[in-house]
Design a protein around this motif. Structure first.
Motif, PDB file in Angstrom:
ATOM      1  N   UNK A   6      22.899  43.739  85.776  1.00 32.71           N
ATOM      2  CA  UNK A   6      24.227  43.197  85.991  1.00 32.71           C
ATOM      3  C   UNK A   6      24.248  42.047  86.983  1.00 32.71           C
ATOM      4  N   UNK A   7      23.109  41.698  87.578  1.00 29.91           N
ATOM      5  CA  UNK A   7      23.055  40.605  88.555  1.00 29.91           C
ATOM      6  C   UNK A   7      23.249  39.255  87.882  1.00 29.91           C
ATOM      7  N   UNK A   8      23.697  38.300  88.643  1.00 32.76           N
ATOM      8  CA  UNK A   8      23.884  36.955  88.116  1.00 32.76           C
ATOM      9  C   UNK A   8      22.530  36.280  87.972  1.00 32.76           C
ATOM     10  N   UNK A   9      22.309  35.660  86.859  1.00 31.29           N
ATOM     11  CA  UNK A   9      21.078  34.895  86.689  1.00 31.29           C
ATOM     12  C   UNK A   9      21.425  33.414  86.785  1.00 31.29           C
ATOM     13  N   UNK A  10      20.519  32.622  87.329  1.00 26.19           N
ATOM     14  CA  UNK A  10      20.771  31.201  87.482  1.00 26.19           C
ATOM     15  C   UNK A  10      20.621  30.772  88.938  1.00 26.19           C
ATOM     16  N   UNK A  11      20.999  29.542  89.185  1.00 23.91           N
ATOM     17  CA  UNK A  11      20.849  28.972  90.514  1.00 23.91           C
ATOM     18  C   UNK A  11      22.193  28.949  91.226  1.00 23.91           C
ATOM     19  N   UNK A  12      22.108  29.033  92.527  1.00 23.52           N
ATOM     20  CA  UNK A  12      23.336  28.927  93.315  1.00 23.52           C
ATOM     21  C   UNK A  12      23.647  27.454  93.550  1.00 23.52           C
ATOM     22  N   UNK A  16      21.073  24.014  94.053  1.00 27.37           N
ATOM     23  CA  UNK A  16      21.205  22.785  93.268  1.00 27.37           C
ATOM     24  C   UNK A  16      21.406  21.580  94.186  1.00 27.37           C
ATOM     25  N   UNK A  17      22.230  21.709  95.210  1.00 25.76           N
ATOM     26  CA  UNK A  17      22.469  20.612  96.140  1.00 25.76           C
ATOM     27  C   UNK A  17      21.190  20.248  96.881  1.00 25.76           C
ATOM     28  N   UNK A  18      20.430  21.235  97.314  1.00 29.60           N
ATOM     29  CA  UNK A  18      19.165  20.969  98.019  1.00 29.60           C
ATOM     30  C   UNK A  18      18.168  20.275  97.082  1.00 29.60           C
ATOM     31  N   UNK A  19      18.063  20.738  95.850  1.00 31.69           N
ATOM     32  CA  UNK A  19      17.113  20.107  94.921  1.00 31.69           C
ATOM     33  C   UNK A  19      17.532  18.673  94.585  1.00 31.69           C
ATOM     34  N   UNK A  20      18.836  18.413  94.429  1.00 27.57           N
ATOM     35  CA  UNK A  20      19.298  17.046  94.195  1.00 27.57           C
ATOM     36  C   UNK A  20      19.031  16.149  95.402  1.00 27.57           C
ATOM     37  N   UNK A  21      19.173  16.688  96.588  1.00 27.65           N
ATOM     38  CA  UNK A  21      18.859  15.922  97.798  1.00 27.65           C
ATOM     39  C   UNK A  21      17.388  15.557  97.868  1.00 27.65           C
ATOM     40  N   UNK A  22      16.514  16.496  97.505  1.00 27.49           N
ATOM     41  CA  UNK A  22      15.072  16.211  97.494  1.00 27.49           C
ATOM     42  C   UNK A  22      14.731  15.164  96.436  1.00 27.49           C
ATOM     43  N   UNK A  23      15.326  15.274  95.271  1.00 27.37           N
ATOM     44  CA  UNK A  23      15.071  14.298  94.199  1.00 27.37           C
ATOM     45  C   UNK A  23      15.558  12.910  94.626  1.00 27.37           C
ATOM     46  N   UNK A  24      16.737  12.843  95.243  1.00 26.95           N
ATOM     47  CA  UNK A  24      17.256  11.551  95.699  1.00 26.95           C
ATOM     48  C   UNK A  24      16.349  10.930  96.754  1.00 26.95           C
ATOM     49  N   UNK A  25      15.828  11.744  97.669  1.00 27.76           N
ATOM     50  CA  UNK A  25      14.923  11.229  98.712  1.00 27.76           C
ATOM     51  C   UNK A  25      13.642  10.680  98.097  1.00 27.76           C
ATOM     52  N   UNK A  26      13.085  11.393  97.142  1.00 30.79           N
ATOM     53  CA  UNK A  26      11.854  10.942  96.494  1.00 30.79           C
ATOM     54  C   UNK A  26      12.109   9.652  95.707  1.00 30.79           C
ATOM     55  N   UNK A  27      13.218   9.578  94.979  1.00 28.72           N
ATOM     56  CA  UNK A  27      13.520   8.364  94.220  1.00 28.72           C
ATOM     57  C   UNK A  27      13.755   7.168  95.134  1.00 28.72           C
TER      58      UNK A  27
END
Length: 127
Positions: A6-12, A16-27
């Motif tokens: 019954x747990x939620x599957x997926x990302x919080x 998502x915000x942290x991963x987008x921040x890392x991608x933006x820094x690398x780009x």
């Protein structure tokens, strides 16, 4: 019996915000490296062309007859419309028949303008 998860599957949202921040820094880093690479390419191209134009100008001075002391400016014609030169020829007072040639090649199309300067000495025997 099968158990249901019954747990939620997926990302919080935080993940998502942290991963987008890392991608933006690398780009951003990649784009800065690309811009720096283009600047270095333009500098290398200028140095190559300016060296060849300086060699051509020095060859014309050597092939000419008598050397006239003074300063002269000019361009390199239609093939290199944005390049110009300034040459200064002076006799060395300490040495007979030795002339100092100061040559500057200027690329005026860029801001700031690029400049390559060199100094050469030429022996010219009097006839």
């Amino acid at each position: 019996m099968l158990k249901r998860y019954t747990g939620n599957s997926g990302f919080t949202l935080l993940e998502i915000v942290i991963s987008l921040g890392l991608i933006a820094t690398v780009l951003l880093a990649v784009f800065q490296l690309q811009a720096q690479n283009l600047n270095l390419l333009l500098e290398a191209q200028f140095i190559t062309v300016a060296n060849e134009l300086a060699r051509e100008r020095l060859a014309r001075i050597q092939a000419g007859g008598t050397l006239r002391e003074g300063t002269e400016t000019g361009d390199f014609g239609e093939g290199y419309p944005d390049y110009s030169y300034t040459q200064e020829i002076s006799a060395e007072s300490d040495l007979d028949n030795i002339y100092r040639i100061r040559l500057s090649i200027l690329l005026e199309e860029e801001t700031p303008a690029r400049n390559l300067s060199l100094e050469a000495y030429l022996f010219r025997s009097e006839k």
